[in-house]
Design a protein around this motif. Structure first.
Motif, mmCIF file in Angstrom:
data_model
loop_
_atom_site.group_PDB
_atom_site.id
_atom_site.type_symbol
_atom_site.label_atom_id
_atom_site.label_comp_id
_atom_site.label_asym_id
_atom_site.label_seq_id
_atom_site.Cartn_x
_atom_site.Cartn_y
_atom_site.Cartn_z
ATOM 1 N N ALA A 104 16.541 25.610 57.568
ATOM 2 C CA ALA A 104 16.502 26.210 58.902
ATOM 3 C C ALA A 104 15.411 27.272 58.990
ATOM 4 O O ALA A 104 14.750 27.415 60.031
ATOM 5 N N HIS A 105 15.217 28.007 57.908
ATOM 6 C CA HIS A 105 14.187 29.045 57.889
ATOM 7 C C HIS A 105 12.802 28.427 58.041
ATOM 8 O O HIS A 105 11.989 28.888 58.854
ATOM 9 N N TYR A 106 12.523 27.362 57.308
ATOM 10 C CA TYR A 106 11.217 26.716 57.390
ATOM 11 C C TYR A 106 10.984 26.120 58.782
ATOM 12 O O TYR A 106 9.885 26.213 59.342
ATOM 13 N N LYS A 107 12.014 25.506 59.340
ATOM 14 C CA LYS A 107 11.880 24.935 60.690
ATOM 15 C C LYS A 107 11.656 26.041 61.717
ATOM 16 O O LYS A 107 10.895 25.867 62.679
ATOM 17 N N GLY A 108 12.312 27.174 61.517
ATOM 18 C CA GLY A 108 12.121 28.306 62.426
ATOM 19 C C GLY A 108 10.700 28.829 62.391
ATOM 20 O O GLY A 108 10.122 29.147 63.432
ATOM 21 N N ILE A 109 10.137 28.909 61.199
ATOM 22 C CA ILE A 109 8.753 29.371 61.063
ATOM 23 C C ILE A 109 7.814 28.441 61.834
ATOM 24 O O ILE A 109 6.921 28.894 62.564
ATOM 25 N N ALA A 110 8.024 27.139 61.684
ATOM 26 C CA ALA A 110 7.168 26.168 62.373
ATOM 27 C C ALA A 110 7.296 26.281 63.891
ATOM 28 O O ALA A 110 6.299 26.179 64.616
ATOM 29 N N ARG A 111 8.515 26.527 64.384
ATOM 30 C CA ARG A 111 8.732 26.613 65.826
ATOM 31 C C ARG A 111 8.125 27.874 66.430
ATOM 32 O O ARG A 111 7.640 27.859 67.566
ATOM 33 N N MET A 130 0.128 39.350 58.064
ATOM 34 C CA MET A 130 -0.423 38.020 58.324
ATOM 35 C C MET A 130 0.165 36.939 57.427
ATOM 36 O O MET A 130 0.080 35.747 57.761
ATOM 37 N N THR A 131 0.753 37.308 56.307
ATOM 38 C CA THR A 131 1.168 36.291 55.334
ATOM 39 C C THR A 131 2.657 36.258 55.029
ATOM 40 O O THR A 131 3.150 35.261 54.504
ATOM 41 N N SER A 132 3.397 37.296 55.340
ATOM 42 C CA SER A 132 4.825 37.348 55.031
ATOM 43 C C SER A 132 5.634 36.737 56.173
ATOM 44 O O SER A 132 5.406 37.050 57.339
ATOM 45 N N THR A 133 6.568 35.868 55.840
ATOM 46 C CA THR A 133 7.389 35.190 56.861
ATOM 47 C C THR A 133 8.873 35.401 56.564
ATOM 48 O O THR A 133 9.649 34.456 56.500
ATOM 49 N N TYR A 139 20.804 46.083 65.427
ATOM 50 C CA TYR A 139 20.107 44.914 65.987
ATOM 51 C C TYR A 139 19.111 44.344 64.990
ATOM 52 O O TYR A 139 19.097 43.126 64.728
ATOM 53 N N ILE A 140 18.284 45.201 64.421
ATOM 54 C CA ILE A 140 17.271 44.722 63.470
ATOM 55 C C ILE A 140 17.941 44.029 62.288
ATOM 56 O O ILE A 140 17.526 42.936 61.875
ATOM 57 N N ALA A 141 18.973 44.638 61.744
ATOM 58 C CA ALA A 141 19.642 44.050 60.580
ATOM 59 C C ALA A 141 20.258 42.703 60.915
ATOM 60 O O ALA A 141 20.099 41.722 60.170
ATOM 61 N N ARG A 142 20.958 42.637 62.026
ATOM 62 C CA ARG A 142 21.660 41.401 62.379
ATOM 63 C C ARG A 142 20.699 40.240 62.640
ATOM 64 O O ARG A 142 20.884 39.130 62.122
ATOM 65 N N VAL A 143 19.673 40.488 63.455
ATOM 66 C CA VAL A 143 18.798 39.371 63.826
ATOM 67 C C VAL A 143 17.869 38.978 62.689
ATOM 68 O O VAL A 143 17.539 37.788 62.524
ATOM 69 N N LEU A 144 17.467 39.957 61.869
ATOM 70 C CA LEU A 144 16.565 39.615 60.775
ATOM 71 C C LEU A 144 17.317 38.966 59.616
ATOM 72 O O LEU A 144 16.789 38.052 58.969
ATOM 73 N N PHE A 145 18.534 39.391 59.349
ATOM 74 C CA PHE A 145 19.318 38.684 58.337
ATOM 75 C C PHE A 145 19.576 37.247 58.778
ATOM 76 O O PHE A 145 19.397 36.299 57.997
ATOM 77 N N ALA A 146 19.987 37.071 60.026
ATOM 78 C CA ALA A 146 20.353 35.744 60.525
ATOM 79 C C ALA A 146 19.195 34.761 60.478
ATOM 80 O O ALA A 146 19.396 33.561 60.285
ATOM 81 N N THR A 147 17.968 35.263 60.663
ATOM 82 C CA THR A 147 16.808 34.367 60.700
ATOM 83 C C THR A 147 16.023 34.365 59.400
ATOM 84 O O THR A 147 14.993 33.695 59.299
ATOM 85 N N SER A 148 16.508 35.107 58.412
ATOM 86 C CA SER A 148 15.861 35.113 57.100
ATOM 87 C C SER A 148 16.360 33.934 56.281
ATOM 88 O O SER A 148 17.313 33.243 56.653
ATOM 89 N N ILE A 149 15.759 33.741 55.145
ATOM 90 C CA ILE A 149 16.205 32.678 54.248
ATOM 91 C C ILE A 149 17.615 32.957 53.737
ATOM 92 O O ILE A 149 18.355 32.038 53.380
#
Length: 411
Positions: free
Chosen positions: A159-166, A222-225, A142-152
């Motif tokens: 999409a990554h930048y827009k996701g961070i803003a949302r 606090m700083t890593s996205t 689960y961690i690998a799949r969802v974090l890869f999919a939402t990573s850069i």
């Protein structure tokens, strides 16, 4: 001022469900036979509703304050939207590892979701000494799949930048920053522990190297996205269901209201921490076989995470400079980070606000040593991670510390 809206109650839920005909195939609102509030968490109302055919649904409603404390600690109920959106996003990458969402009510901050009452909360199962083989592997996936999919890597830059803003979630991130990375290392008013563990809490406060390490971890938090984290992933936010042999046939991660774009090692470390806390409980109770089982969970989770992330890596959006060598370096760093975040979570659950039933339900004479073992193991891990990231050997060192300081009424 607290936001005002109608709260769910056992009296109004049937009418509420009847007002949502889109779920008529999920549950018959006109034949409700069982309805219970099961929200034992710190923030929300949670109801399991069943009809006479045995079909069920879960309704989760965010309150405009922290339930653990009450209205004196107001909090925006918008966290329900964040959980809804994160679960929907995560379901694209790992549908079989999250609950199905039926609808979200933005006016009353209610999520209607799949009834998993045929599962068990993994923390409860571990507390009872149960073994669910394959659950850690599923959560690693689960961690690998969802974090890869939402990573850069998986989403691409735009999409990554827009996701961070949302997904900005400052209110709940601040809770983590305070309770995990700050208060346990100072004599904060919300800290608590048994009188016999005062010496252990003071050792944490006086540990300057630990404070430096926690400061570095807090800065990264606090700083890593890097990716859209679950944000509060632990054995209490995982449901498991196993067959008669103990093989996990369904594992689901839920309660992602703390979700935000953060460091990939954080969710992994949070799981590690709760495994080590469960290990302290098993040790205190003399459950050696169960302790053996728990000791293998951190490596099982990491191995599944790494395997699945490597499998997804060739599908990364930009292959120009995101090389295979970069992946090796990232995996190495994420493991170092995960061990550090585990240490922070371990300390928080013993000294800070919002503890775990693993330790708190032990008899006080057993709890003293279990709490001491978790704290000392955390102090070891946060240092050791820079020179030893072999999880089995690190786990054995931590287990040895936990065993050495265990206490009982017989002593």
């Amino acid at each position: 001022m607290l936001e005002t809206y109608e709260f769910l109650t056992t009296e109004n839920i049937a009418a509420y469900l009847a007002s949502h005909p889109e779920i008529s195939s999920v549950i018959d609102a006109g034949s409700i036979v069982d309805l219970k509030e099961v929200g034992d968490g710190n923030l929300n109302l949670v109801f399991i509703v069943k009809d006479k055919q045995g079909k069920g649904i879960v309704l989760k409603q965010s309150l405009p304050y922290v339930r653990l404390v009450g209205p004196s600690w107001p909090m925006s109920p918008d966290r329900a939207r964040i959980e809804y959106e994160t679960t929907m996003i995560h379901s694209v990458a790992a549908k079989h590892l999250v609950p199905e969402i039926y609808f979200y009510d933005p006016e009353r901050y209610i999520i209607a979701m799949e009834d998993l009452s045929d599962h068990k909360v993994w923390r409860t199962a571990l507390n009872l000494g149960e073994q669910h083989f394959g659950a850690a592997e599923a959560i690693g996936e689960y961690i690998a799949r969802v974090l890869f999919a939402t990573s850069i890597f998986g989403a691409g830059a735009e999409a990554h930048y827009k996701g961070i803003a949302r997904a900005i979630n400052p209110e709940l991130c601040l809770i983590t920053e305070d309770l995990v990375f700050t208060e346990p290392y100072f004599p904060a008013d919300r800290n608590s522990y048994l009188p016999e563990n005062k010496v252990d809490a003071e050792a944490i406060i006086n540990d300057k190297q630990l404070a430096l390490e926690i400061g570095q971890l807090k800065y990264k938090f606090m700083t890593s996205t890097e990716a859209l984290l679950h944000g509060d992933l632990h054995t209490g936010s995982v449901m498991v269901k196993s067959d008669t042999s103990g093989k996990a046939i369904s594992t689901r991660a839920f309660d992602s209201e703390f979700s935000f774009y953060g460091p990939i090692g954080f969710d992994i470390g949070a799981c590690f921490a709760n495994f080590y806390i469960a290990l302290a409980r098993a040790t205190a109770l003399g459950r050696t076989t169960h302790a053996d089982y728990i000791s293998a969970l951190p490596e099982e989770l990491w191995r599944a995470f790494e395997k699945n992330f490597r499998t997804l890596w060739p599908s990364r959006v930009d292959k120009r400079v995101f090389s295979d060598q970069l992946l090796e370096e990232l995996l190495d760093q994420w493991k170092v980070d995960a061990i550090g975040f585990a240490a922070a979570k371990m300390v928080r659950r013993i000294v800070g606000l919002a503890k775990t039933s693993d330790i708190e339900t032990l008899e006080p004479d057993l709890r003293i040593g279990a709490a001491r073992g978790v704290l000392r193991a955390a102090q070891l891990a946060v240092r050791e991670r820079h020179s030893n990231t072999d999880i089995p050997s690190l786990t054995q060192k931590m287990r040895k510390i936990i065993e050495e300081v265990q206490t009982s009424g017989k002593k």
